[in-house]
Design an enzyme around this catalytic site. Structure first.
Site, PDB file in Angstrom:
ATOM      1  N   PRO A 104       0.654  -1.263   0.001  1.00  0.00           N
ATOM      2  CA  PRO A 104      -0.162   0.042   0.153  1.00  0.00           C
ATOM      3  C   PRO A 104       0.734   1.213  -0.087  1.00  0.00           C
ATOM      4  O   PRO A 104       0.716   2.015   0.950  1.00  0.00           O
ATOM      5  CB  PRO A 104      -0.834  -0.217   1.256  1.00  0.00           C
ATOM      6  N   CYS A 105       1.548   1.615  -1.306  1.00  0.00           N
ATOM      7  CA  CYS A 105       2.145   2.912  -1.153  1.00  0.00           C
ATOM      8  C   CYS A 105       1.365   3.974  -1.201  1.00  0.00           C
ATOM      9  O   CYS A 105       1.680   5.202  -1.049  1.00  0.00           O
ATOM     10  CB  CYS A 105       3.213   2.854  -2.409  1.00  0.00           C
TER      11      CYS A 105
END
Length: 131
Positions: free
Chosen positions: A101-102
């Site tokens: 989850p950047c």
């Protein structure tokens, strides 16, 4: 500016059971609500990344669903508080941008920053998680 920013630090692996490089997956073909499904954990193959980039990408799953961190907070989490720009590069080169989850990493002022899928996609993902 994204307003649902969490100021809490990431959970220490010893206290929550999270292992860097693994991800707690919430999902089911029968339910669309993450809160109604028991999480399961699986390991991610991040061999497309190396060194500091891989280190950052292994720690991104520790940012919980619906939470955000700044690039600086992630730099501190991985033990190099001065590497803020390198965290941005690690997020930009993430080979699994939705799974790792950047999109949950924001600028220090709470604005979105970059995302491989574009600002609109990052904003949409954050809004979906906040719902």
């Amino acid at each position: 500016m994204w307003s649902s920013r969490s100021s809490a630090a990431s959970c220490p692996p010893a206290s929550c059971g999270h292992r860097p490089g693994s991800i707690a997956w919430r999902g089911s073909s029968r339910s669309t609500s993450p809160a109604t499904v028991a999480p399961s954990t699986f390991d991610l193959d991040l061999s497309l990344s190396h060194g500091f980039r891989q280190l950052v990408q292994r720690h991104l799953p520790a940012i919980g669903y619906g939470q955000t961190r700044s690039y600086g907070e992630v730099a501190m989490l991985v033990g190099n508080p001065k590497a803020v720009r390198a965290v941005g590069t690690a997020c930009a080169t993430n080979p699994l941008p939705v799974v790792v989850p950047c999109h949950r990493v924001l600028r220090a002022d709470g604005s979105l920053g970059g995302y491989i899928g574009g600002a609109e996609a990052k904003s949409t993902l954050l809004h979906l998680e906040a719902a």
